[in-house]
Motif scaffolding. Structure first.
Motif, mmCIF file in Angstrom:
data_model
loop_
_atom_site.group_PDB
_atom_site.id
_atom_site.type_symbol
_atom_site.label_atom_id
_atom_site.label_comp_id
_atom_site.label_asym_id
_atom_site.label_seq_id
_atom_site.Cartn_x
_atom_site.Cartn_y
_atom_site.Cartn_z
ATOM 1 N N GLU A 1 0.818 -1.210 0.000
ATOM 2 C CA GLU A 1 0.000 0.000 0.000
ATOM 3 C C GLU A 1 0.856 1.266 0.000
ATOM 4 O O GLU A 1 0.454 2.301 -0.542
ATOM 5 C CB GLU A 1 -0.917 -0.024 1.230
ATOM 6 N N ALA A 2 2.046 1.181 0.578
ATOM 7 C CA ALA A 2 2.914 2.352 0.678
ATOM 8 C C ALA A 2 3.547 2.743 -0.657
ATOM 9 O O ALA A 2 4.036 3.867 -0.795
ATOM 10 C CB ALA A 2 4.017 2.096 1.713
ATOM 11 N N TYR A 3 3.513 1.844 -1.645
ATOM 12 C CA TYR A 3 4.219 2.125 -2.892
ATOM 13 C C TYR A 3 3.356 1.980 -4.152
ATOM 14 O O TYR A 3 3.332 2.880 -4.996
ATOM 15 C CB TYR A 3 5.440 1.200 -3.001
ATOM 16 N N TRP A 4 2.661 0.850 -4.300
ATOM 17 C CA TRP A 4 2.024 0.537 -5.583
ATOM 18 C C TRP A 4 0.875 1.447 -5.997
ATOM 19 O O TRP A 4 0.722 1.718 -7.202
ATOM 20 C CB TRP A 4 1.629 -0.933 -5.620
ATOM 21 N N PRO A 5 0.040 1.972 -5.093
ATOM 22 C CA PRO A 5 -0.986 2.917 -5.557
ATOM 23 C C PRO A 5 -0.383 4.153 -6.232
ATOM 24 O O PRO A 5 -0.921 4.657 -7.224
ATOM 25 C CB PRO A 5 -1.744 3.279 -4.279
ATOM 26 N N ALA A 6 0.748 4.625 -5.713
ATOM 27 C CA ALA A 6 1.412 5.791 -6.325
ATOM 28 C C ALA A 6 1.940 5.459 -7.711
ATOM 29 O O ALA A 6 1.888 6.300 -8.623
ATOM 30 C CB ALA A 6 2.548 6.278 -5.427
ATOM 31 N N VAL A 7 2.420 4.238 -7.910
ATOM 32 C CA VAL A 7 2.874 3.808 -9.235
ATOM 33 C C VAL A 7 1.679 3.757 -10.183
ATOM 34 O O VAL A 7 1.753 4.224 -11.326
ATOM 35 C CB VAL A 7 3.593 2.442 -9.173
#
Length: 186
Positions: A52-58
């Motif tokens: 959740e800390a990385y992939w939504p931003a990608v």
């Protein structure tokens, strides 16, 4: 009823630290194909929070990423994600759902409700689900490296040895090998 498939990156010495594997386009394409085949993702809270800390931003385009990484992120955004946690019940990431209560009953219901199958991607949760005889298949991406540290696959142990049948092994160009196993009949 869908199958529960445990899939993870692992080094030759069993390390499952997400920073130890090869994170290239071929690896992301491999996991995108696995996700395409599954009806849902299943994680423990720690894995969920890391993802959740990385992939939504990608997926939003807020992070620089290759086309394969962005494809993975966009598909992950749309995929139903189920999270086992006794500490947290709210999971705001798109299509995320809490699994609480009796682990065996809850995961069995998820398998029954997901004919395309469930892709499990958490090592500690896999140990607990294997102890409950709920994992049907294993699809590991074995990386050509020796980390020399943990965390390691099944470091909390199982009551007995799990016998598996090899379904396929596929070498990738980057040196990893995709291994597909199914539980052997008792």
């Amino acid at each position: 009823m869908g199958l529960l498939t445990f899939s993870l990156n692992v080094t030759l010495d069993g390390c499952v630290d997400h920073q130890e594997g090869i994170a290239d386009d071929e690896t992301h394409a491999f996991f995108s194909r696995l996700m395409d085949e599954a009806g849902a993702m299943l994680w423990g809270r720690v894995t969920y929070e890391m993802m959740e800390a990385y992939w939504p931003a990608v997926a939003r385009g807020d992070e620089d990423a290759t086309a394969a990484m962005r494809d993975w992120a966009v598909k992950l955004e749309a995929k139903p994600k189920y999270v086992v946690s006794s500490l947290r019940t709210a999971f705001p990431w798109t299509n995320s759902h809490h699994i609480g209560g009796d682990l065996r009953t809850s995961v069995q219901k998820l398998k029954e409700a997901t004919p395309a199958g469930v892709l499990l991607g958490s090592g500690m949760l896999a140990t607990e689900l294997d102890r409950l005889d709920l994992i049907d298949e294993y699809k590991f991406l074995i990386h050509p490296g020796i980390a020399g540290h943990g965390p390691t696959l099944y470091q909390r142990g199982l009551a007995s040895t799990r016998r598996l049948e090899l379904i396929s092994s596929t070498p990738l160009h980057n040196g990893t090998v995709a291994m597909h196993y199914r539980r052997a009949p008792a």
